[in-house]
Design a protein around this motif. Structure first.
Motif, PDB file in Angstrom:
ATOM      1  N   SER A  54       0.881  -1.049  -0.188  1.00 47.48           N
ATOM      2  CA  SER A  54      -0.050  -0.050  -0.070  1.00 47.48           C
ATOM      3  C   SER A  54       0.899   1.207  -0.032  1.00 47.48           C
ATOM      4  O   SER A  54       0.463   2.369  -0.278  1.00 47.48           O
ATOM      5  CB  SER A  54      -0.959  -0.028   1.125  1.00 47.48           C
ATOM      6  N   PHE A  55       1.972   1.183   0.193  1.00 52.16           N
ATOM      7  CA  PHE A  55       3.125   2.120   0.488  1.00 52.16           C
ATOM      8  C   PHE A  55       3.346   2.796  -1.363  1.00 52.16           C
ATOM      9  O   PHE A  55       3.670   2.208  -1.998  1.00 52.16           O
ATOM     10  CB  PHE A  55       4.652   1.852   0.709  1.00 52.16           C
ATOM     11  N   VAL A  56       2.861   4.023  -1.171  1.00 51.95           N
ATOM     12  CA  VAL A  56       2.832   4.817  -2.586  1.00 51.95           C
ATOM     13  C   VAL A  56       4.299   5.100  -3.044  1.00 51.95           C
ATOM     14  O   VAL A  56       4.664   4.822  -4.272  1.00 51.95           O
ATOM     15  CB  VAL A  56       1.990   6.173  -2.456  1.00 51.95           C
ATOM     16  N   GLY A  57       5.036   5.884  -1.989  1.00 50.71           N
ATOM     17  CA  GLY A  57       6.312   6.380  -2.422  1.00 50.71           C
ATOM     18  C   GLY A  57       6.794   7.403  -1.657  1.00 50.71           C
ATOM     19  O   GLY A  57       6.219   7.798  -0.702  1.00 50.71           O
ATOM     20  N   ASN A  58       7.839   7.716  -1.825  1.00 49.83           N
ATOM     21  CA  ASN A  58       8.413   9.070  -1.144  1.00 49.83           C
ATOM     22  C   ASN A  58       8.285  10.142  -2.233  1.00 49.83           C
ATOM     23  O   ASN A  58       8.918  10.185  -3.159  1.00 49.83           O
ATOM     24  CB  ASN A  58       9.910   8.938  -0.771  1.00 49.83           C
ATOM     25  N   GLU A  59       7.438  11.183  -1.641  1.00 49.69           N
ATOM     26  CA  GLU A  59       7.515  12.466  -2.524  1.00 49.69           C
ATOM     27  C   GLU A  59       8.852  13.434  -2.432  1.00 49.69           C
ATOM     28  O   GLU A  59       9.408  13.535  -1.400  1.00 49.69           O
ATOM     29  CB  GLU A  59       6.320  13.061  -1.913  1.00 49.69           C
ATOM     30  N   VAL A  60       9.229  13.489  -3.485  1.00 48.11           N
ATOM     31  CA  VAL A  60      10.372  15.017  -3.753  1.00 48.11           C
ATOM     32  C   VAL A  60       9.977  15.711  -4.726  1.00 48.11           C
ATOM     33  O   VAL A  60       8.894  15.792  -5.174  1.00 48.11           O
ATOM     34  CB  VAL A  60      11.502  13.764  -4.280  1.00 48.11           C
ATOM     35  N   GLY A  61      10.962  16.547  -5.137  1.00 45.11           N
ATOM     36  CA  GLY A  61      10.832  17.473  -6.135  1.00 45.11           C
ATOM     37  C   GLY A  61       9.987  18.614  -5.695  1.00 45.11           C
ATOM     38  O   GLY A  61       8.924  18.716  -6.245  1.00 45.11           O
ATOM     39  N   GLY A  62      10.273  19.523  -4.761  1.00 49.30           N
ATOM     40  CA  GLY A  62       9.680  20.822  -4.218  1.00 49.30           C
ATOM     41  C   GLY A  62       9.403  21.655  -5.404  1.00 49.30           C
ATOM     42  O   GLY A  62      10.225  21.876  -6.120  1.00 49.30           O
ATOM     43  N   ILE A  63       8.035  22.363  -5.455  1.00 46.68           N
ATOM     44  CA  ILE A  63       8.017  23.366  -6.359  1.00 46.68           C
ATOM     45  C   ILE A  63       7.352  24.456  -5.920  1.00 46.68           C
ATOM     46  O   ILE A  63       7.026  24.666  -4.833  1.00 46.68           O
ATOM     47  CB  ILE A  63       6.679  22.724  -7.345  1.00 46.68           C
ATOM     48  N   ALA A  64       7.859  25.690  -6.773  1.00 43.74           N
ATOM     49  CA  ALA A  64       7.262  26.967  -6.592  1.00 43.74           C
ATOM     50  C   ALA A  64       5.590  26.830  -6.815  1.00 43.74           C
ATOM     51  O   ALA A  64       5.359  26.398  -7.617  1.00 43.74           O
ATOM     52  CB  ALA A  64       7.958  27.839  -7.330  1.00 43.74           C
ATOM     53  N   GLY A  65       5.121  27.960  -5.882  1.00 43.02           N
ATOM     54  CA  GLY A  65       3.415  28.133  -6.236  1.00 43.02           C
ATOM     55  C   GLY A  65       2.722  27.713  -4.969  1.00 43.02           C
ATOM     56  O   GLY A  65       1.494  28.346  -4.869  1.00 43.02           O
ATOM     57  N   ALA A  66       3.369  26.966  -4.057  1.00 38.97           N
ATOM     58  CA  ALA A  66       2.586  26.516  -3.223  1.00 38.97           C
ATOM     59  C   ALA A  66       3.630  25.861  -2.113  1.00 38.97           C
ATOM     60  O   ALA A  66       4.545  25.510  -2.464  1.00 38.97           O
ATOM     61  CB  ALA A  66       1.612  25.332  -3.200  1.00 38.97           C
ATOM     62  N   GLN A  67       3.432  26.176  -0.758  1.00 40.51           N
ATOM     63  CA  GLN A  67       4.211  25.784   0.196  1.00 40.51           C
ATOM     64  C   GLN A  67       4.403  24.039   0.218  1.00 40.51           C
ATOM     65  O   GLN A  67       3.296  23.578   0.196  1.00 40.51           O
ATOM     66  CB  GLN A  67       3.864  26.109   1.640  1.00 40.51           C
ATOM     67  N   ASN A  68       5.439  23.487   0.462  1.00 36.21           N
ATOM     68  CA  ASN A  68       5.482  22.011   0.896  1.00 36.21           C
ATOM     69  C   ASN A  68       4.768  21.043  -0.386  1.00 36.21           C
ATOM     70  O   ASN A  68       4.124  20.424   0.047  1.00 36.21           O
ATOM     71  CB  ASN A  68       4.946  21.789   1.992  1.00 36.21           C
ATOM     72  N   ASN A  69       4.788  21.571  -1.379  1.00 44.53           N
ATOM     73  CA  ASN A  69       4.117  20.637  -2.598  1.00 44.53           C
ATOM     74  C   ASN A  69       5.202  19.957  -3.415  1.00 44.53           C
ATOM     75  O   ASN A  69       6.049  20.717  -3.832  1.00 44.53           O
ATOM     76  CB  ASN A  69       3.283  21.598  -3.434  1.00 44.53           C
ATOM     77  N   ASN A  70       5.034  18.685  -3.518  1.00 35.67           N
ATOM     78  CA  ASN A  70       6.179  18.104  -4.298  1.00 35.67           C
ATOM     79  C   ASN A  70       5.465  17.329  -5.629  1.00 35.67           C
ATOM     80  O   ASN A  70       4.066  17.234  -5.630  1.00 35.67           O
ATOM     81  CB  ASN A  70       6.591  16.809  -3.667  1.00 35.67           C
ATOM     82  N   ILE A  71       6.261  17.619  -6.922  1.00 30.20           N
ATOM     83  CA  ILE A  71       5.857  16.987  -8.049  1.00 30.20           C
ATOM     84  C   ILE A  71       6.193  15.666  -8.409  1.00 30.20           C
ATOM     85  O   ILE A  71       5.727  14.987  -9.372  1.00 30.20           O
ATOM     86  CB  ILE A  71       6.001  18.087  -9.141  1.00 30.20           C
ATOM     87  N   GLN A  72       7.156  15.116  -7.631  1.00 31.98           N
ATOM     88  CA  GLN A  72       7.948  13.937  -8.031  1.00 31.98           C
ATOM     89  C   GLN A  72       7.690  12.697  -6.960  1.00 31.98           C
ATOM     90  O   GLN A  72       7.507  13.245  -5.784  1.00 31.98           O
ATOM     91  CB  GLN A  72       9.345  14.107  -8.482  1.00 31.98           C
ATOM     92  N   LEU A  73       8.050  11.421  -7.293  1.00 35.16           N
ATOM     93  CA  LEU A  73       7.573  10.459  -6.601  1.00 35.16           C
ATOM     94  C   LEU A  73       8.879   9.734  -6.952  1.00 35.16           C
ATOM     95  O   LEU A  73       8.994   9.268  -7.867  1.00 35.16           O
ATOM     96  CB  LEU A  73       6.130   9.839  -6.950  1.00 35.16           C
ATOM     97  N   ASN A  74       9.117   8.948  -5.753  1.00 37.42           N
ATOM     98  CA  ASN A  74       9.937   7.836  -5.919  1.00 37.42           C
ATOM     99  C   ASN A  74       9.336   6.688  -5.608  1.00 37.42           C
ATOM    100  O   ASN A  74       8.872   6.493  -4.253  1.00 37.42           O
ATOM    101  CB  ASN A  74      11.265   7.921  -5.079  1.00 37.42           C
ATOM    102  N   ALA A  75       8.804   5.905  -6.523  1.00 38.39           N
ATOM    103  CA  ALA A  75       8.124   4.556  -6.313  1.00 38.39           C
ATOM    104  C   ALA A  75       8.425   3.305  -6.729  1.00 38.39           C
ATOM    105  O   ALA A  75       9.322   3.512  -7.933  1.00 38.39           O
ATOM    106  CB  ALA A  75       6.554   4.784  -6.729  1.00 38.39           C
ATOM    107  N   VAL A  76       8.105   2.248  -5.866  1.00 36.11           N
ATOM    108  CA  VAL A  76       8.706   1.123  -6.659  1.00 36.11           C
ATOM    109  C   VAL A  76       8.204   0.854  -8.085  1.00 36.11           C
ATOM    110  O   VAL A  76       7.065   1.044  -8.604  1.00 36.11           O
ATOM    111  CB  VAL A  76       8.166  -0.088  -5.786  1.00 36.11           C
ATOM    112  N   GLY A  77       9.192   0.419  -8.959  1.00 36.40           N
ATOM    113  CA  GLY A  77       8.763   0.054 -10.407  1.00 36.40           C
ATOM    114  C   GLY A  77       9.119   1.059 -11.198  1.00 36.40           C
ATOM    115  O   GLY A  77       8.881   1.102 -12.352  1.00 36.40           O
ATOM    116  N   ASN A  78       9.489   2.290 -10.654  1.00 36.40           N
ATOM    117  CA  ASN A  78       9.508   3.428 -11.830  1.00 36.40           C
ATOM    118  C   ASN A  78      10.927   4.076 -11.497  1.00 36.40           C
ATOM    119  O   ASN A  78      11.628   3.926 -10.652  1.00 36.40           O
ATOM    120  CB  ASN A  78       8.405   4.521 -11.019  1.00 36.40           C
ATOM    121  N   PRO A  79      11.424   4.877 -12.455  1.00 37.81           N
ATOM    122  CA  PRO A  79      12.546   5.597 -12.434  1.00 37.81           C
ATOM    123  C   PRO A  79      12.588   6.617 -11.355  1.00 37.81           C
ATOM    124  O   PRO A  79      11.458   6.979 -10.868  1.00 37.81           O
ATOM    125  CB  PRO A  79      12.577   6.472 -13.847  1.00 37.81           C
TER     126      PRO A  79
END
Lengths: 958, 512
Positions: free
Chosen positions: A741-766
């Protein structure tokens, strides 16, 4: 007379001996010689770098042409604690030597290899003179630990962490001093560097003294011009849209109605300029008595295209390489020193310039702006600055941000052939890398952005020391048995890194805003060994092992063992292949190895329980006494190495008398116990995430490189080099326990909102895959604002509807290099193709109509034209995460095109000159809608624009 | 040379626990860190929680959740997650949920470390037996603060783990507790430490005493029906009464003085403050946030009146809050007899667009100005000196009355205390109430008038059954301009998805 077979010029210094006698002579400066020999005798001609020749005396004159030895075959590559002939290498090793460097380029060491080596990607980090490109070898193998390759300069592995006051760590090496850059890519070749080798190794060797006396002077002068700019609205367009959108917001309307649409400032234009640069180098090399020497001096002044940014750098390098005791002791001393001054620009100013209010002029004679240096500043109703949206030009011109850095790298290598034990030598290498830097950020009290702070007067200092001791034995002996050759290396290495830094921030009246200092160190202690064994010069075997200890870990976890093994089979030595005439060389290689990773950025004590003291602005009062707080720091006592196991199979080949050479490698890497910065269950440590070993990661790929002498005539030469890398990465595991059920670790902070990430390190993906909502479009293909597909079908749109879409890293990269010479002319170019890299356009995503008057803060902002196309009105965290903003940013970039002419024998025979004209970053072909498709981690926000640079270069050889 | 690998930090500011606690001042510095957890966001070098440091501070995120979800205030910013706050509908992905939850659990983890490092054995073992009596007091205060932070966790999230000093760092996954288990833990801790804490009013300013424990017990018991479906109104009454009768805290004569830059001097009513200081205790999370975010940056007069120059144009009161004072327009504001209504008229009291700052009412309750009119100490006008009252005597008076009205004790006995508050508010006795006036609706409204902007409103609305229901609406409740009922699940916040994702023992709260 003895002449070169290709150029027809006379060859001086060729040794001529009458066969079977001791009679001999050497050719003079024009290649002429005279010798006493009888008719019918045989003369032997030999000269370094040429194939020896025998000829029979038939008359009074005997002219011979010596053929240059085919260099590529016997070329030597440096492999760490030694070197090996390329034809005997068992691992995946590639080299670029100085003769392949393109003349006339204003460059940094990284640019010398960009696009030239397969599997080595160099991503420029915008066009700032002070920025540092990112180098990845085969895509890297870590998640949170560093993915930078290990860089070894003249035997000294250098610290990759940035030096304060210097943007680019490799900036302190003058490219003109570099003799060769060798890249070790697979584990069998890198494992000799054990714990630091997982991301490949780049070995830089600098030039040594040659025979004779040579002087080279090189001067390059260039002009850099801005290329593209972001398309934004004109004043009138902006105000029309704003009036409509903000009709019911009285506060916004007051500001909008006050805007002067007759003014239409291009703010990007306002902060950019054409920038001039000059780069001058002189080197003297030769041999004086027993002492071969080389001394060089370089001076560079480079302005950035963003106003006020730039650097000045002076470099010096000395190499002495004498030998003693009948060549049994070789000494190699390298000393390199750099002093640089860097002026940095406020990164935010570039970003602000993209969307700054076009209805305002950068400077104004209006008296209300005079207290702020005449720069336009947003003011409150009493004429005092707002604390937001600072004028980009004032942030550049009223802010003085300079770094001053000294750095010296040096080593002394003693190489002693132990007498009476043929083939045994002992090598001692002592090295250091030292830097001392400081910097200053200053803004006066009347700068609008520093008004309330009463100016800025920040200072920082840093001192770094890196000391190295290597000691090893090497035993190299051929045996008659099986015609074998044994080459054994065994040694010890000790390295100490020490760093001290301080920051002292205050305002102009002297109020301290923050103050901190920090000292840290770490050690690496290693034992290593390598065996190279060859049989019949046909079967080659290499085995290495390194045992590394790192002070970053505790107890039993400190030590790791890193073995590797490789075999190679020179197929060209087999009878069956010898009979294939087109085939000039063929070698099959296979290797396996385990390497490590312990480079945890900016944390030397990640496994140690410790406390830190807070600073004076973060005290807490108890009973009227203010105490500095003490804070326990998060740690993982069980932290250990990350390990990468890799496999590599390769084929090296040459056909048509080595006119076409190349290699192809297939590789597979599997990293386990990833050093990973992950979210942890609340309540288990002193942070919400820690660095720990969790997860596995794999990458696989193909490296191909081909070099062809397309034309090889007396006056006309054309060679082409093509490199290709296919690299695919996949995260295999991310949690300690199996947790589907673990989706992954969110990474890749973006501008436009505080603490919002656009990227994910998830099993099975780059790594860093984009994690987004699926945008819904109307029939006309226009995205519908805030409408996303309900991917999990639960009737609502929430975080669970995000999906993984593409990765920032190109699966396919290629490079094409062409070098053409016709008589004295040369024409070179180098380009790179990147296919399938995706970029999140953060500049576009954070711009909606609601950002024209953002958060009611009292100022206006422009929006890109792309926003009018979507018509997106309200900025929400969902909107920021729409897949609409993830774009295919595949590109072809022509890194440089050079035209040059060589003048031989000017005034005297010794003087030659090369004049070159180069266009760097000549053009880019891409569909990406943002400013630059080359964004390393795939989030396009705040990038220094890449200029096109025209360089005029002059090289004089005496 | 392999011994080189056994490094100890070489920086004198980077030390092991043994070094810190080998000196007496270490115990004070450690205690300052624990108290500072409620005001600071980190130590000035590193934030306690990564990401935007100011966002994650306790008071900022707690205030946002308590006030913006209620009838008190709405924020005009477009930042991610603020719409959900304004509508009172927070999702597990909301960043305020994340910061609040981790702030609670991380604070408890720091507190546990203090308790682990300061046991009697350890202190005496370090040869510091002479300071043990002081350290014993510090420990009681830390246990109180831990009870407080777990009470916050209970109030907002309900089913959270209770990690104590017995749980080592890096040990296994914490176990989720039920609301009843968390309640019992908080109650047990408070009942124990009330004996060890300093006598009321006897401790140094900024540190808690017995009265703080009693106040928190009163709060815990008053809300017990919400938390564990058990009525503890008699207990609530008892402990509120204890504060009133066994301590010498007394109402400040001037209501406004409680919220000024020198409220560390005019402190008679403040049982536990969160300290700020313009130069020495700086944070973008404490009153720095509440005051700057409630001020119009373009309006110099407003900024001067507050004594800060930030002007972040974010928060303002709703028409519903104004209505509690009978204020509907400029005229009724000017004639309002209740001095607690420290409002500023904006363009439109109705909030047709929650993103337009100049709609609603400006709130000027907290100021970085002293009672004598001097501006606070920060020359840059960013950080205030004003302390935030976490526990205040007026709140105890109103809890006392409410507990009685809810059947926990003698209502008559509480009427004078309610009238003390009313007298101060109006400056006369004309607005005093009688026993018959003390209805639950009155008490909720009076709490709104007395305690608005003090981070108690969401808890109150939940306790009164008004947080999600249709019978009490305010602008933008449920996302509708005039308000509408929301799902009852919102009475309890969701757990952040990050926690549910990283700890398999955690089950999401019902309905999410």
């Amino acid at each position: 007379k003895v002449t070169d077979s290709k150029t027809g010029e006379g060859l001086p210094g060729v040794s001529v001996i009458v066969k079977g006698t001791t009679t001999g002579t050497a050719t003079d400066i024009n290649g002429a010689y005279s010798i006493n020999a009888s008719k019918g005798a045989t003369l032997e001609f030999s000269f370094v770098g040429y194939t020896p020749l025998s000829a029979t005396v038939e008359g009074a004159i005997l002219n011979v042409k010596l053929v240059e030895a085919t260099k590529t075959i016997d070329e030597v590559v440096v492999i760490g604690y030694g070197s090996v002939k390329i034809k005997d290498a068992t691992g995946s090793v590639q080299a670029v030597s100085s003769k392949n460097f393109t003349k006339g380029m204003a460059s940094s060491p990284q640019e010398l290899i960009a696009g030239k080596l397969s599997g080595v990607t160099v991503t420029s980090n915008g066009g700032s003179p002070t920025s540092s490109p990112t180098i990845r070898i085969r895509g890297g193998s870590s998640v949170s630990a560093s993915n930078d390759p290990l860089i070894v300069i003249d035997g000294v592995p250098v610290d990759n962490n940035a030096i304060s006051g210097v943007g680019n760590a490799l900036q302190s090496i003058n490219p003109n001093d570099i003799e060769s850059i060798n890249v070790l890519k697979d584990a069998s070749s890198t494992a000799i560097y054990g714990a630091r080798a997982s991301n490949g190794v780049i070995i830089i060797t600098t030039k040594k003294g040659k025979s004779g006396f040579n002087v080279t002077f090189e001067s390059k002068n260039s002009i850099a011009t801005p290329t593209e700019s972001l398309e934004v609205l004109s004043s009138k367009e902006l105000i029309d849209i704003a009036k409509n959108y903000y009709a019911s917001n009285s506060q916004a309307m007051a500001v909008i109605n006050a805007a002067d649409t007759k003014v239409n400032t291009d703010w990007q234009d306002a902060i950019l300029r054409n920038a001039f640069s000059s780069d001058n180098n002189i080197s003297v090399s030769g041999t004086k008595g027993f002492l071969p020497y080389r001394v060089s001096l370089g001076y560079t002044k480079q302005d950035g295209i963003v106003k006020t940014s730039g650097l000045e750098r002076t470099t010096m390098a000395v190499n002495l390489s004498p030998t003693f005791f009948d060549k049994s002791l070789s000494v190699n001393l390298n000393l390199k020193g750099t002093y640089s001054e860097n002026r940095f620009n406020q990164a935010g100013a570039i970003n602000e310039s993209l969307l700054y209010d076009p209805t305002k002029t950068p400077k104004s004679s209006d008296p209300k702006y005079q207290p702020y240096g005449g720069y336009f500043t947003w003011l409150d109703n009493a004429g005092k600055p707002l604390k937001f949206a600072y004028n980009p030009l004032s942030q550049l011109e009223q802010r003085y941000d300079k770094g001053y850095a000294y750095r010296s790298i040096g080593n002394l290598q003693l190489d002693y052939k132990i007498p009476y034990l043929e083939g045994l030598k002992a090598v001692l290498n002592l090295g250091y890398d030292y830097s001392k830097s400081n910097g200053k950020v200053y803004a006066s009290e009347n700068a609008g952005f520093a008004y309330y702070d009463k100016g800025i007067n920040n200072k920082y200092d840093q001192e770094k020391k890196n000391e190295l001791l290597d000691f090893y034995f090497n035993y190299n002996k051929p045996f008659d048995f099986l015609k074998s050759n044994l080459d054994i290396t065994a040694g010890y290495s000790w390295q100490h890194f020490w760093r001290s830094e301080s920051n002292d921030n205050s305002n102009i009246p002297g109020t301290i805003t923050s103050k901190s200092d920090n000292k840290t160190e770490n050690y690496l202690v290693s034992f290593f060994g390598r065996v190279n064994y060859s049989i019949f010069d046909k079967y080659l075997l290499t085995a290495t092992v390194r045992r590394d200890g790192s002070s970053r870990f505790q107890g039993d976890n400190q030590w790791g063992t890193f073995p590797s093994a490789a075999i190679a089979w020179k197929l060209d030595q087999e009878e069956i292949f010898k009979n294939i005439p087109v085939l000039s060389s063929l070698k099959l290689r296979a290797g396996w190895g385990i390497t490590g990773q312990q480079d945890i950025t900016n944390n030397d004590y990640p496994a140690l329980a410790r406390y830190t003291y807070g600073n004076n602005t973060h005290q807490y009062p108890l009973g009227g006494t203010y105490y500095n707080v003490i804070t326990p720091v998060a740690y993982d006592a069980n932290l250990k190495w990350e390990e990468t196991e890799s496999y590599n199979v390769g084929l090296d080949f040459g056909v048509f008398n080595s006119r076409i050479t190349g290699s192809v490698d297939l590789y597979y890497k599997y990293t386990s116990d990833l050093i990973n910065n992950i979210a942890i269950p609340a309540g288990t440590n002193f942070a919400e995430n820690i660095i720990t070993n969790v997860g596995n990661f794999e990458s696989r790929g193909i490296d191909l490189n081909l070099t062809g002498q397309v034309i090889n005539k007396k006056d006309l030469n054309w060679s082409l080099t093509y490199v290709l890398n296919y690299n695919k990465t996949k995260i295999k595991k991310l949690t300690l326990l199996e947790d589907p059920s673990f989706v992954g670790n969110e990474v890749g902070g973006i501008a436009g909102a505080q603490n919002n990430n656009i990227q994910l390190n998830a099993v099975g993906n780059p790594l860093n895959s984009f994690y987004v909502f699926k945008q819904v479009y109307d029939q006309n293909g226009k995205p519908i604002e805030s409408l996303y597909e309900d991917l999990n079908g639960d009737g609502k749109i929430d975080g669970k509807d995000r999906y993984i879409y593409k990765s920032p890293y190109a699966p396919v990269t290629m490079g094409l290099n062409s070098a053409l010479t016709y008589k004295n002319w040369m024409f070179n170019f180098s380009g790179r193709l990147s296919l399938g890299n995706y970029v999140y356009n953060n500049v576009a995503s954070k711009s909606t109509y609601s950002e024209i008057f953002p958060n009611n803060l009292g100022f206006l902002q422009n929006i890109p034209r792309s926003t009018v196309k979507t018509g997106f009105k309200t900025l929400t965290s969902n909107l920021l995460k729409s897949d609409y903003f993830v774009e295919n940013a595949s590109f072809f970039k022509m890194d440089y095109i050079t035209l040059g002419y060589t003048f031989n024998k000017i005034f005297s025979t010794k003087l030659s000159a090369v004049v070159t004209g180069t266009v760097q970053n000549a053009f880019v072909i891409t569909n990406y809608s943002g400013l630059n498709p080359e964004v390393f981690n795939g989030i396009d926000n705040q990038v220094y624009p890449t200029p096109r640079t025209y360089v005029l270069g002059l090289t004089l050889n005496f | 040379c392999t011994k080189d690998l056994d490094v100890k930090p070489i920086d004198p500011d980077d030390v092991t626990a043994e070094v810190v606690y080998s000196k007496p001042e270490g115990y004070s510095q450690g205690l300052a860190k624990i108290y500072g957890l409620f005001s600071l966001t980190g130590d000035g070098i590193k934030g306690d929680i990564s990401g935007d440091e100011g966002f994650s501070g306790f008071l900022r995120v707690y205030w946002n959740i308590q006030e913006l979800t209620s009838d008190n205030a709405k924020c005009a910013w477009g930042d991610a997650g603020i719409d959900q706050l304004n509508f009172g509908q927070l999702s597990p992905e909301n960043q305020f949920v994340y910061y609040m939850y981790y702030r609670v659990m991380l604070s408890a983890t720091f507190m546990n470390e203090y308790l682990r490092q300061t046991t009697e054995d350890k202190v005496k073992g370090r040869g510091l037996g002479n300071i043990w009596p002081d350290v014993q007091k510090y420990r009681a205060e830390v246990r109180f603060l831990r009870a407080y932070i777990y009470w916050v966790g209970l109030d907002l999230f309900g089913n959270i783990p209770v990690v104590t000093e017995a749980d080592q760092i890096g040990a296994g996954l914490p176990i989720q507790k039920t609301q009843k288990e968390v309640f019992d833990f908080v109650e047990k801790e408070l009942l124990e430490v009330q004996n060890e804490l300093a006598a009321p009013n006897s401790n140094a300013y900024g540190r808690v005493d017995k009265a703080a424990a009693w106040t928190l017990l009163a709060k815990l018991y008053l809300n017990a029906e919400t938390y564990i479906k058990e009525k503890h109104y008699t207990d609530a009454y008892t402990y509120a009464k204890k504060v009133i009768t066994e301590s010498s805290y007394k109402l400040q004569n001037n209501y406004a003085y409680n919220f000024l830059a020198d409220n560390d001097v005019n402190k008679s009513e403040i049982i536990w403050p969160i300290a700020s200081d313009g130069t020495r205790t700086q944070s973008f999370a404490n009153l720095t946030f509440i005051m700057n975010s409630s001020t119009n940056g373009g309006d110099a007069a407003w900024k001067s009146a507050i004594g800060l120059q930030g002007g972040w144009n974010g928060n303002r009161g709703t028409a519903k809050l104004a209505e509690l004072f009978g204020i509907t327009d400029k005229a009724s504001l000017e004639s309002c007899p209740d001095k607690r209504a420290m409002f500023r008229m904006l363009d439109d009291i109705k909030m047709n667009d929650w993103k337009t700052f100049v709609q609603g009412v400006g709130i000027m309750k907290f100021k970085n100005i002293t009672s004598t009119g001097a501006v606070g100490s920060d020359p840059t006008g960013t950080f205030p000196d004003t302390d935030f009252p976490m526990l205040r005597l007026a709140d105890v008076y109103l809890m006392y009355a409410e507990a009685a009205v809810r059947g926990g004790g003698d209502v008559d006995a509480t009427v004078p205390f309610v009238n003390d508050i009313r007298k101060r508010a109006f400056g006369d006795e004309n607005h005093n109430v009688a026993k018959a006036d003390l209805t639950l609706d009155f008490i909720l409204a009076e709490r709104g008038r007395e305690l608005y902007y003090e981070a108690t409103r969401r808890t109150d609305l939940v306790r009164f059954g008004k947080f999600t229901s249709a019978d009490y609406l305010w602008p933008w409740k449920g996302g509708a301009k005039d308000g509408k009922a929301t799902d009852v699940k919102y009475n309890l916040l969701p757990l952040p998805y990050q926690e549910v994702g990283s700890n398999p023992n955690m089950k999401q709260n019902p309905g999410y």
